[in-house]
Design an enzyme around this catalytic site. Structure first.
Site, short mmCIF file in Angstrom:
data_model
loop_
_atom_site.label_atom_id
_atom_site.label_comp_id
_atom_site.label_asym_id
_atom_site.label_seq_id
_atom_site.Cartn_x
_atom_site.Cartn_y
_atom_site.Cartn_z
N SER A 1 44.77 76.80 -54.12
CA SER A 1 43.48 77.30 -53.65
C SER A 1 42.85 78.19 -54.71
O SER A 1 42.63 77.75 -55.84
CB SER A 1 43.69 78.03 -52.32
OG SER A 1 42.46 78.28 -51.68
N ASP B 1 39.76 68.03 -47.47
CA ASP B 1 40.12 69.45 -47.47
C ASP B 1 38.95 70.25 -46.88
O ASP B 1 37.84 70.18 -47.38
CB ASP B 1 40.42 69.92 -48.89
CG ASP B 1 41.04 71.29 -48.97
OD1 ASP B 1 40.57 72.20 -48.26
OD2 ASP B 1 42.00 71.47 -49.76
N HIS C 1 44.15 71.92 -45.94
CA HIS C 1 43.92 72.63 -47.20
C HIS C 1 45.16 72.59 -48.08
O HIS C 1 46.25 72.94 -47.64
CB HIS C 1 43.54 74.08 -46.90
CG HIS C 1 43.20 74.88 -48.10
ND1 HIS C 1 42.49 74.37 -49.17
CD2 HIS C 1 43.48 76.18 -48.42
CE1 HIS C 1 42.35 75.32 -50.08
NE2 HIS C 1 42.94 76.42 -49.66
#
Length: 520
Positions: free
Chosen positions: A229, A460, A488
């Protein structure tokens, strides 16, 4: 809370720098960076850094068992903790310093050990120490070959955490449905009054420099790194700052900052709305008899959004006396959707009693999880760190940019943004922030870097797939690996992705460009 900031004694620098220069020609060993072994300085640092900075690159990390080390269980491996001293301001490396908190899990197979793999779980503001201490088993394939080294970035976790709002104010800040409530101003004023001296120095570029000091202190000639991320942005900035020191970088759930921030925010909101609609329609289709949204997949998303929005005027009372507002409910719902279809059951279980019986406890529990609120009412510092780091990294929008983005938001993500469009778009709101970012959107090329594996997931809901495509395309040596599926990040959702990342980081085998992986 005041950050732990100290000053490096200037009188110690010449002697320490001289000693490090003598060590510069030494060669490292497989145990480089362990307590008792001072790592060699790499030639570039020795030649270009100031004496103060060379001293920090050559520091020895004292590894000790972590406090209350029971993480791995009775038969599990011992996890070690330590600290790394870095400059508060890299323009003044001999001045005030920060202690970066570290955790290390030594490689499971010492005979096949490659070196250290530095990891970052994202956020910004999430704890790399927690990633190693509590989630190391997720990365077992990598742990076999690498020491897993996690760190709390500056401003987060145990590294001079930015902590601005007290718990009572944070409760109100999270729960209010009043669109006149100035979230940005309230947070900015609190941070300015408590930690103004730290705020300019918590950006990703400074953390990337910390990462390089850590690389040097561990005795690693090149950085091997796994970022998830936001950690992908940290990895990309590192490659931009230190391309000749990159080893193998794997970036999963890619964030890219080459695009206008308002466009990125709209794209993220659209991805979240796609996940929201998919959940509601799937509930009505697959669980029609028990789904609290009815049996019509076409109307289920609107029905759920109407219920959540309605909590702004008709909130529900939880068993502990707290109130479930629309803001809290939306936070809980969207946070569960980040994990994809495998967590849809959690959302159904919380929604059913709320929709049919007016019971708020389930959704309120999801909101507390999203907001970092413990049962005793205390909060982690992740939200404050998220805002502080983001506002150093990104310029605040102009009013014309904001107006155009709000119009796009209303057209492209009407259900999930209707409750409060401004807070949907500006998370965080950096307009009143006391420190103005000097960063500007640009494509990261990282000319001269090592190979970089970029991983994106087609559905995502947090870091949309086009971000991964653009990041990989911009990098000089970037290769895109695609996971087909929702949720995610990809590493924990696809054995194919795990194998590909492991093969790349451990053995240097990059997947072919255009490779697609299924989800588990």
């Amino acid at each position: 809370m005041s950050p732990k900031i100290s000053r490096l004694p200037r009188r110690a620098l010449p002697a320490l720098a001289a000693a490090l220069a003598l060590l510069g020609g030494c060669t490292g060993s497989g145990g480089a960076g362990r307590a008792g072994n001072r790592p060699p300085l790499d030639d570039l640092v020795a030649a270009t850094a100031t004496p103060a900075l060379r001293a920090l690159y050559g520091q020895r990390i004292e590894w000790r068992n972590c406090p209350d080390e029971t993480d791995a269980g009775q038969d599990g491996p011992a996890i070690e903790c330590g600290t790394l001293t870095v400059p508060l301001d890299y323009a003044d490396p001999g001045g005030r310093t920060l202690d970066v908190a570290l955790a290390r899990l030594p490689a499971a197979d010492p005979r096949r050990r490659i070196g250290a793999l530095l990891v970052n779980p994202g956020g910004p503001g999430n704890s790399g120490i927690s990633m190693v201490r509590w989630d190391w088993q997720t990365y077992q394939q990598l742990h076999d070959r690498f020491d897993l080294v996690g760190f709390d970035p500056r401003g987060a976790g145990a590294t001079s955490p930015v902590h601005c709002l007290d718990d009572r104010t944070r409760d109100e800040w999270n729960a209010t449905d009043d669109q006149a409530y100035d979230h940005g101003r309230i947070l900015a004023d609190a941070c300015r009054s408590q930690q103004a001296g730290l705020l300019p120095h918590v950006g990703t570029r400074d953390t990337a420099r910390d990462l390089d000091v850590l690389r040097g202190a561990l005795g690693e000639r090149k950085l091997n790194f796994l970022g998830l991320s936001y950690g992908t942005h940290l990895g990309a900035v590192y490659a931009e700052e230190f391309p000749d020191r990159t080893g193998r970088l794997a970036l999963d759930g890619a964030v890219e900052h080459g695009t206008d921030p308002m466009r990125l925010d709209v794209e993220q909101a659209v991805a979240a709305e796609t996940a929201f609609r998919a959940f509601a329609a799937g509930c009505a289709t697959d669980d029609g008899d028990t789904c609290p949204l009815g049996t019509d997949p076409a109307t289920a998303p609107q029905r759920l959004a109407k219920f959540l929005d309605g909590l702004s005027t008709h909130p529900l009372r939880a068993g502990d006396g707290r109130t479930l507002t629309a803001a809290l409910a939306w936070a809980g719902v969207l946070n569960v959707l980040y994990d994809g279809q495998r967590s849809w059951y959690r959302l159904r279980e919380a929604l059913a009693p709320a929709l049919t019986q007016g019971e708020a406890d389930g959704l309120l529990g999801l909101a507390d999880g999203a907001n970092g609120r413990a049962e005793n009412g205390s909060y982690t510092t992740v939200a404050d760190a998220f805002a502080a780091i983001s506002c150093v990294d990104l310029p605040a929008p102009t009013e014309p940019q904001l107006s155009a983005a709000l119009a796009d938001l209303a057209a492209q993500a009407p259900l999930t943004s209707r409750h409060n469009p401004l807070t949907t778009l500006l998370t965080p709101d950096c307009r009143p922030w006391p420190y103005r970012s000097t960063e500007r959107p640009h494509t990261v090329r990282a000319h001269g870097s090592g190979p970089i594996l970029v991983v994106g997931s087609t559905d995502d809901p947090v870091t949309p797939y086009p971000w991964a495509q653009r990041l990989a395309a911009g990098l000089e040596r970037g290769v895109l690996l695609t996971r087909e599926g929702d949720g995610h990040t990809a590493y924990d959702k696809s054995g194919c992705v795990r194998s590909a990342i492991t093969a790349f980081l451990a053995d240097g085998r990059m997947p072919a460009e255009g490779t697609h992986c299924p989800s588990d």
